[in-house]
Design a protein around this motif. Structure first.
Motif, PDB file in Angstrom:
ATOM      1  N   PHE A  68       0.710  -1.257  -0.027  1.00  0.00           N
ATOM      2  CA  PHE A  68      -0.159   0.029  -0.052  1.00  0.00           C
ATOM      3  C   PHE A  68       0.648   1.229   0.095  1.00  0.00           C
ATOM      4  O   PHE A  68       1.947   1.048   0.552  1.00  0.00           O
ATOM      5  CB  PHE A  68      -0.756   0.075   1.252  1.00  0.00           C
ATOM      6  CG  PHE A  68      -1.759  -1.116   1.449  1.00  0.00           C
ATOM      7  CD1 PHE A  68      -2.767  -0.915   0.518  1.00  0.00           C
ATOM      8  CD2 PHE A  68      -1.896  -2.009   2.493  1.00  0.00           C
ATOM      9  CE1 PHE A  68      -3.904  -1.839   0.420  1.00  0.00           C
ATOM     10  CE2 PHE A  68      -2.966  -2.726   2.358  1.00  0.00           C
ATOM     11  CZ  PHE A  68      -3.981  -2.855   1.408  1.00  0.00           C
ATOM     12  N   GLU A  69       0.239   2.442  -0.581  1.00  0.00           N
ATOM     13  CA  GLU A  69       0.845   3.627  -0.271  1.00  0.00           C
ATOM     14  C   GLU A  69       0.561   4.032   0.957  1.00  0.00           C
ATOM     15  O   GLU A  69      -0.667   4.058   1.451  1.00  0.00           O
ATOM     16  CB  GLU A  69       0.243   4.496  -1.547  1.00  0.00           C
ATOM     17  CG  GLU A  69       0.878   5.784  -1.553  1.00  0.00           C
ATOM     18  CD  GLU A  69       0.264   7.081  -0.444  1.00  0.00           C
ATOM     19  OE1 GLU A  69       0.909   7.827  -0.055  1.00  0.00           O
ATOM     20  OE2 GLU A  69      -1.005   6.504  -0.201  1.00  0.00           O
ATOM     21  N   PRO A  70       1.558   4.836   1.705  1.00  0.00           N
ATOM     22  CA  PRO A  70       1.180   4.902   3.134  1.00  0.00           C
ATOM     23  C   PRO A  70      -0.035   6.011   3.524  1.00  0.00           C
ATOM     24  O   PRO A  70      -0.835   5.646   4.407  1.00  0.00           O
ATOM     25  CB  PRO A  70       2.640   5.479   3.823  1.00  0.00           C
ATOM     26  CG  PRO A  70       3.372   5.075   2.664  1.00  0.00           C
ATOM     27  CD  PRO A  70       2.912   4.877   1.440  1.00  0.00           C
ATOM     28  N   LEU A  71       0.031   7.057   2.787  1.00  0.00           N
ATOM     29  CA  LEU A  71      -1.183   8.002   3.151  1.00  0.00           C
ATOM     30  C   LEU A  71      -2.573   7.418   2.839  1.00  0.00           C
ATOM     31  O   LEU A  71      -3.402   7.855   3.712  1.00  0.00           O
ATOM     32  CB  LEU A  71      -0.686   9.214   2.443  1.00  0.00           C
ATOM     33  CG  LEU A  71       0.051  10.260   3.239  1.00  0.00           C
ATOM     34  CD1 LEU A  71       0.644  11.360   2.357  1.00  0.00           C
ATOM     35  CD2 LEU A  71      -0.934  11.052   4.235  1.00  0.00           C
ATOM     36  N   THR A  72      -2.730   6.591   1.786  1.00  0.00           N
ATOM     37  CA  THR A  72      -4.133   6.102   1.569  1.00  0.00           C
ATOM     38  C   THR A  72      -4.098   4.951   2.722  1.00  0.00           C
ATOM     39  O   THR A  72      -5.173   5.125   3.217  1.00  0.00           O
ATOM     40  CB  THR A  72      -4.312   5.472   0.200  1.00  0.00           C
ATOM     41  OG1 THR A  72      -3.040   4.848  -0.086  1.00  0.00           O
ATOM     42  CG2 THR A  72      -4.244   6.557  -0.855  1.00  0.00           C
ATOM     43  N   LEU A  73      -3.268   4.382   3.143  1.00  0.00           N
ATOM     44  CA  LEU A  73      -3.383   3.087   3.995  1.00  0.00           C
ATOM     45  C   LEU A  73      -3.816   3.702   5.177  1.00  0.00           C
ATOM     46  O   LEU A  73      -4.737   3.415   6.018  1.00  0.00           O
ATOM     47  CB  LEU A  73      -1.948   2.392   4.171  1.00  0.00           C
ATOM     48  CG  LEU A  73      -2.044   1.312   5.147  1.00  0.00           C
ATOM     49  CD1 LEU A  73      -3.329   0.438   5.160  1.00  0.00           C
ATOM     50  CD2 LEU A  73      -0.669   0.661   5.295  1.00  0.00           C
TER      51      LEU A  73
END
Lengths: 440, 440
Positions: free
Chosen positions: A75-80
C-alpha cells in the motif's frame, strides 16, 4: 515509555514473509492492517509507523523475486493510514513521505487532512529518500546527493509548517445568521519565496486538531540531526549499544537547547527487533527457525551489497569468507563484516544470516522479563524515550510482543494501561504548537 | 440508471451552508462524511464523487469570507476517500486529482492503493485544474494554458495506465515453501520516455482488484472530449437541455467508435441539482428559502465575475441591471445574462439569485414523481446513463433525494434495489481491462 508499532507488511526480516506466522499478502491486505492497528490500539501503543519508498529497492531480479521487504508490493502509506484512521480511535498514525519527490503544498494538505480525519492523531515522518531508484520514477536522471536532499528538506519543512499556520484555530465562524464563514483577520497566506519553493498559500484546510501534525525524522547524519533539532518532535533511530544511544540522546538534547527549544519537546524512539519466547530456548528457536528460511540468493544479495558489490554467487556457502578486494564504497561497514567473519570463524551462510534480520536495528532475543530488563535500562538511563517495535515476521511477531512484553512493561509501571488523551501529542507528551501569526 | 452522490461539503449552492439542513463544518467533519457515505450506500448508489481544487478559488476576500464552496476549508480528497473506504463495503469511490500539479507515479500508486484498500471500488476523476490560483502554490508564475494542460494530461494518463499494468494479475506467488515471492516473467517495467514525463517503473503495488481504477473525466471542451473518448470510462458533465445532452451523448459515442472502443465502454452521468418536495409548492418553497440566504456580497461577486469583472458594488439591488460595458472576457455568458435580465425584467438581486445555485448544472424543482419523470425521459432517450446528484445543501438535500426520489426510481424499475456486485466496475457495467503486457 512510548511504544510504536512499525508496520512493515510481512515483517522486517528478509525471510519474514516465509514464516508460518506471517501474512504473506499483508502488503495489500487492508483487513490484516486493520486487525494489527486494532490490536496495537488495544495494547495502548502510542503510534503506528509506516515507512515508505517511491520505487522498488534495487534491480537485482534474483534477490527481488525472493523478498517482500523491498517495497515490491504494498500500500501507499497515506491512503493506507487514512483508512486505518477510520478503523481506530486513539492510536497515533505516522506515515513517511519524501521531501525529495513531493511538493510541500500536497504534503501539508494531506497530513493536515489526516489530522482532521483522525481527530488529532497524525504524524509526518519526513524522509529525504535513500533509494536512488526513485529518481527514475520522477523524470530525473540521477538521485540528488545527500546534501542536496537535506537542503531541499530544510526549506520544505519551513513551507509545510508555515502552511499549517494559514488559519488561526478560531478562524472559522460558520455563522449561519450573519453569513460570515470565516474571520478574515485570522487568515495568513504564507507568501514563501525561497530557493527551492515559491508557495503563496493559504492552505485550503483549517488548522489541524493538534495545531500541526507531529513532525518525525529519522536521519542520523549531521544534516539529519541538525534538521531534527530545529524542526522535529520525534526522532526514530537505529541504536545497538546503550552507550552509543545515550551519546546520541545527549547530543540531540544539546542541539535542541542550542536551537532554543525546550527540553522534552523532542522525543527519541529506538527501533527494536524482538524475538520473544516463554523461555530463552523458545526465543532462540524462533530466531534460528527464521534464519533457516533465508534463501542463499537473498542472503548473498544482502551480503554482497554490504561488501561493496563483490560477487559472491560462486562461493561455498559453508566455507569461510574469501578474500574481499577493497572498493570505493562503504569501507567501514565492509571491514566490520570481514573482521566479524574472521574473528568468529563464520561461514558465508552464517555471516549473511547475521545481517538478514534487523539490518542495523537493535535485536533482542529473550523472555518477556529479560527484554523488559533491557528496555527498562535504556529508558531509565536516558538512552531512549521509547521503542518502535519492528517484528521480524508479522503479525505473529507483533502479537508476541503485545501479548508477552507489554503486560510486563505495564506491571513494572513503565507503560500505560490506558490512554489518557485522544491525540498523538497527548500520548507523547508534546505541546500543541501555537500559531506563529496569531496575536498574543 | 446509475446514480452518484457528489459530496460537496455543505452543498453546491453558494448559500447552502447557511441552510438549517446544512452541516456547516462538513468540510472537516469526518463522521458527517461517514454518515453520508453510509446513507448513499444503503440506497445502493453507484458511487461517491469528490471534486477538488489545489487552492482557494479566487482572492476576493469579501466574497470568500461568506462562502463555503470555494475550497476554503475542506478535506483533501484522497485521504478522505481512503477513510470512507474503511467505513463502507460496496459503494464506488471517485476522487478528483489534477494532472497539472501532480506526478503520474504518485497518482497511479495512490489510486492503485485505494483500489486495494476498498476491494475494487476506486475511480480517478482526471482534472487539469481550472483554478489559476493553484499555480502559485506550486512554484509557477502562471497557470498553464488549456492546450498545455491537456497535452500534459494526455501523456499523464498514458503513464498512469501503463504503471497500472506493471504486474500481471497473477504475478505474486507468495510461495513460502519455494521462497518465490513473485514470478519475474509477469513483471513489466514501463520505461516511459515522453515529452512531459520519463517514468521507468514498475509501480510498487500489485495490479489492482479492478484491473485498474475506473478513469473518469469531466472536460466538455474539444480537448476534453478527445481525451475522454480515448481513455475515460465515465464522463461527468453539465447539461441543462435534453437535446443538447443527447447531442453530447451521440458525439461521445461516435468518438468512442472512432477510437476503436466498444459501445458501452464509456458511461455518461449528468449533474443534477435537485429541490425535492412532497408537493411542487413545498419544493418551490425550499428553492425560495435558499435564494433568500444568498448574501448580496456573494451574489454580486458571482454576477460580477460572469459580467467580465464589472464592478456592481454600488448598484441598487432591487433596481434593473445597469448598462454593462463590453470587455474582452466571456462574451457569450455575459450577453446571455444581460439578455435574460432585460427579457424577464429581473432586478440585480433576482439575477444573481438565478446563478447562485447550480452554476451551470441541471436544476430540478419538483415532486419525486415529476423529478423521476424527467430523469426517466433523459435516461430512456439516451441523454445520459445516469445522474450525479449535487444537493443544494447537505446533508438534508441529499437525504431528500435518497428518501423521496430513489424509492420512486426503484418502483419504476429504473434503479437497483440491491447491489449485484462488489466493485465500481460491476455497478457501472464496465469490463475489467486486460493487462496490455500479458501474453494471451
Amino acid at each position: 515509555m512510548h511504544l510504536g508499532a512499525f508496520l512493515y507488511p510481512t515483517g522486517y526480516h528478509v525471510a519474514g514473509w516465509r514464516h508460518p506466522g506471517a501474512q504473506a499478502d499483508a502488503g495489500v491486505n487492508f483487513e490484516h492492517y486493520g486487525e494489527l492497528a486494532c490490536r496495537a490500539e488495544a495494547a495502548h501503543f502510542d503510534l503506528l509507523f509506516l515507512a515508505d519508498s517511491l520505487a522498488i529497492r534495487g534491480d537485482d531480479i534474483e534477490a527481488l523475486e525472493r523478498t517482500a521487504i523491498r517495497y515490491v508490493a504494498q500500500f501507499e502509506p497515506l491512503t493506507l493510514i487514512s483508512g486505518l484512521a477510520a478503523r481506530t480511535r486513539r492510536i497515533g498514525l505516522i506515515a513517511s513521505a519524501s521531501t525529495t519527490y513531493n511538493e510541500p503544498y500536497h504534503i501539508a494538505r494531506k497530513f493536515g487532512s489526516l489530522d482532521h480525519i483522525s481527530g488529532g492523531r497524525a504524524g509526518w515522518n519526513l524522509i529525504t529518500s535513500q533509494n536512488e531508484y526513485e529518481a527514475f520514477n520522477f523524470g530525473m536522471r540521477r538521485h540528488p546527493s545527500h546534501a542536496e536532499r537535506y537542503a531541499r528538506a530544510s526549506e520544505f519543512v519551513d513551507v509545510v509548517q508555515g502552511l499549517w499556520d494559514s488559519w488561526e484555530d478560531d478562524a472559522f465562524l460558520r455563522d449561519k445568521s450573519t453569513g460570515l464563514f470565516f474571520d478574515r483577520t485570522k487568515l495568513h497566506p504564507l507568501r514563501h519565496e525561497g530557493e527551492h519553493f515559491q508557495v503563496r498559500g493559504p492552505l485550503n484546510i483549517p488548522r489541524s486538531p493538534q495545531g500541526a501534525p507531529v513532525l518525525v525524522q529519522a536521519g542520523a547524519s549531521e544534516a539529519g540531526r541538525a534538521l531534527a533539532a530545529r524542526s522535529a518532535e520525534l526522532v526514530f533511530c537505529a541504536q545497538n549499544e546503550i552507550h552509543e544511544a545515550k551519546a546520541f540522546y545527549r547530543d540531540m538534547r544539546e542541539r535542541l537547547a542550542a536551537c532554543g527549544r525546550r527540553d522534552g519537546s523532542l522525543k527519541i524512539m529506538v527501533g527494536v527487533f524482538p524475538y520473544v519466547g516463554r523461555s530463552l530456548a523458545e526465543a532462540e528457536d524462533k530466531y534460528e527457525a527464521l534464519q533457516q528460511l533465508v534463501h542463499p540468493v537473498s542472503g548473498l544479495s544482502l551480503l554482497s551489497a554490504q561488501l561493496g558489490g563483490f560477487d559472491l554467487s560462486h562461493v561455498d556457502l559453508d566455507g569461510p569468507l574469501p578474500e574481499i578486494p577493497e572498493t570505493e564504497a562503504g569501507q567501514s561497514r565492509r571491514q566490520l563484516l570481514i573482521d566479524m567473519a574472521r574473528r568468529e570463524e563464520l561461514s558465508v551462510r552464517q555471516l549473511y544470516q547475521r545481517i538478514a534480520g534487523g539490518r542495523g536495528h537493535w535485536q533482542l532475543v529473550g523472555t518477556p522479563e529479560s527484554i523488559c530488563d533491557e528496555l527498562e535500562q535504556w529508558f531509565n538511563e536516558r538512552a531512549s524515550d521509547g521503542f518502535n517495535v519492528m517484528p521480524p515476521y508479522s503479525p505473529a511477531g507483533l502479537y508476541d510482543f503485545i501479548d508477552m512484553v507489554v503486560p510486563e512493561l505495564v506491571r513494572r509501571g513503565l507503560f500505560r494501561d490506558s490512554y489518557r488523551g485522544n491525540t498523538l501529542r497527548s500520548h507523547l507528551g508534546l505541546d500543541v504548537p501555537s500559531n506563529r501569526f496569531a496575536r498574543r
